[in-house]
Design a protein around this motif. Structure first.
Motif, PDB file in Angstrom:
ATOM      1  N   ALA A 136      -5.172  -2.475 -10.650  1.00 32.74           N
ATOM      2  CA  ALA A 136      -4.435  -1.873  -9.744  1.00 32.74           C
ATOM      3  C   ALA A 136      -4.245  -2.712  -8.365  1.00 32.74           C
ATOM      4  CB  ALA A 136      -5.376  -0.429  -9.401  1.00 32.74           C
ATOM      5  N   SER A 137      -3.269  -2.090  -7.575  1.00 33.16           N
ATOM      6  CA  SER A 137      -3.108  -2.480  -6.183  1.00 33.16           C
ATOM      7  C   SER A 137      -4.131  -2.087  -5.295  1.00 33.16           C
ATOM      8  CB  SER A 137      -1.729  -2.391  -5.721  1.00 33.16           C
ATOM      9  OG  SER A 137      -1.605  -0.737  -5.430  1.00 33.16           O
ATOM     10  N   LEU A 138      -4.003  -3.001  -4.212  1.00 33.81           N
ATOM     11  CA  LEU A 138      -5.326  -2.975  -3.166  1.00 33.81           C
ATOM     12  C   LEU A 138      -4.588  -2.988  -1.768  1.00 33.81           C
ATOM     13  CD1 LEU A 138      -8.321  -2.625  -2.271  1.00 33.81           C
ATOM     14  CD2 LEU A 138      -8.411  -5.082  -2.218  1.00 33.81           C
ATOM     15  N   GLU A 139      -5.150  -2.018  -0.868  1.00 34.13           N
ATOM     16  CA  GLU A 139      -4.741  -2.082   0.519  1.00 34.13           C
ATOM     17  C   GLU A 139      -5.791  -1.670   1.404  1.00 34.13           C
ATOM     18  OE1 GLU A 139      -1.461   0.044   2.365  1.00 34.13           O
ATOM     19  OE2 GLU A 139      -1.146  -1.542   3.813  1.00 34.13           O
ATOM     20  N   LEU A 140      -6.265  -2.782   2.097  1.00 30.91           N
ATOM     21  CA  LEU A 140      -7.716  -2.372   2.978  1.00 30.91           C
ATOM     22  C   LEU A 140      -7.103  -2.336   4.568  1.00 30.91           C
ATOM     23  CD1 LEU A 140     -10.427  -4.843   1.685  1.00 30.91           C
ATOM     24  CD2 LEU A 140      -9.864  -2.582   0.955  1.00 30.91           C
ATOM     25  N   ARG A 141      -7.389  -1.365   5.194  1.00 27.65           N
ATOM     26  CA  ARG A 141      -6.923  -1.214   6.467  1.00 27.65           C
ATOM     27  C   ARG A 141      -7.710  -1.669   7.696  1.00 27.65           C
ATOM     28  NH1 ARG A 141      -6.241   4.987   7.377  1.00 27.65           N
ATOM     29  NH2 ARG A 141      -8.034   5.113   6.125  1.00 27.65           N
ATOM     30  N   SER A 167      -1.995  -3.064  13.671  1.00 28.14           N
ATOM     31  CA  SER A 167      -2.663  -3.163  12.371  1.00 28.14           C
ATOM     32  C   SER A 167      -2.847  -4.357  11.930  1.00 28.14           C
ATOM     33  CB  SER A 167      -2.017  -2.020  11.353  1.00 28.14           C
ATOM     34  OG  SER A 167      -0.783  -2.380  11.021  1.00 28.14           O
ATOM     35  N   PHE A 168      -3.437  -4.853  10.901  1.00 27.92           N
ATOM     36  CA  PHE A 168      -3.525  -6.021  10.357  1.00 27.92           C
ATOM     37  C   PHE A 168      -4.239  -5.765   8.636  1.00 27.92           C
ATOM     38  CE2 PHE A 168      -2.772 -10.422   9.670  1.00 27.92           C
ATOM     39  CZ  PHE A 168      -4.039 -11.271   9.416  1.00 27.92           C
ATOM     40  N   ASN A 169      -3.478  -5.058   7.893  1.00 37.27           N
ATOM     41  CA  ASN A 169      -3.680  -4.652   6.532  1.00 37.27           C
ATOM     42  C   ASN A 169      -4.028  -5.472   5.633  1.00 37.27           C
ATOM     43  OD1 ASN A 169      -4.194  -2.173   7.954  1.00 37.27           O
ATOM     44  ND2 ASN A 169      -2.403  -1.128   6.959  1.00 37.27           N
TER      45      ASN A 169
END
Lengths: 113, 115
Positions: free
Chosen positions: B17-22, B73-75
């Motif tokens: 799956a895809s991932l995004e960390l905030r 932001s810098f996700n």
């Protein structure tokens, strides 16, 4: 090319004792920074050494002191250890202009009984 | 005061799956931003950095991050997560005007990967 090396890997002390942690920077790096990482937290800046002098200091008491040697290696000393000093102590080295990334060692795990 | 906030303490994703960390930062000047990864019992490994220029930066291990000044932001993102990506991820901003500014870290996000 060796990266940042720290010794010892683990250390157990009792309250009131003193401890010295050591760090050898990555080859070519001239600046060493120390961080404290409590369990479940992000690293907190302790201080930074450049040309054998403390250049910056974070919000840590005077019990925390350090030294940098002519070969750029560094020591972190902590006196009168408290239970709250139990943490992972990370050393990071860097060089050159602002923004050059800091490279971290694997840390010293300090446990206070 | 300068600070970094990682709103998600713990994230679980399925492998593939895809991932995004905030990551959100508070910094008065143009920030120098970093993402580091920490495996259990290890130090921090640099994944990528943003200094200036292209707001989409590529890093190691297939990670990328996008700097958005308007959102502070810098996700961090990855299109397909591997089981070996399970680790602690830290966003950091460099504070200081000369080399060797100190890094200010967020609290970290723990990534768990389900098979």
């Amino acid at each position: 090319d060796a990266g940042v090396t720290q010794s010892p890997t683990h250390l157990i002390k009792t309250r009131g004792q003193q401890v010295t942690l050591r760090c050898s920077p990555k080859s070519g790096h001239d600046t060493v920074s120390w961080y404290q990482q409590a369990l479940g937290q992000g690293p907190q800046f302790i201080f930074q050494y450049y040309e054998e002098e403390e250049r910056q200091r974070g919000n840590f008491p005077d019990r925390f002191s350090g030294h940098q040697f002519p070969n750029y290696s560094s020591e972190l000393n902590v006196n009168a250890l408290l239970l709250g000093d139990s943490a992972l102590y990370l050393c990071a080295s860097s060089w050159g202009d602002r923004g050059q990334p800091q490279h971290f060692g694997d840390g010293t795990r300090l446990s206070i009984l | 005061a300068q600070s970094v906030t990682q709103p998600d303490i713990h994230i679980t994703v399925s492998e593939g799956a895809s991932l995004e960390l905030r990551c959100n930062y508070s910094y008065g000047a143009t920030p120098y931003l970093f993402w580091y990864v920490q495996s259990p019992g290890q130090g921090l490994q640099l994944l990528l950095k943003y200094f200036s220029g292209d707001t989409l930066v590529q890093g190691i291990k297939g990670f990328e991050a996008e700097f958005k000044r308007s959102q502070s932001s810098f996700n961090l993102r990855k299109p397909s997560v591997h089981w070996s990506d399970a680790a602690e991820y830290f966003c950091a901003v460099l504070h200081g005007s000369s080399n060797t500014g100190k890094l200010i870290f967020g609290q970290g996000t723990t990534l768990q990967v389900k098979p």
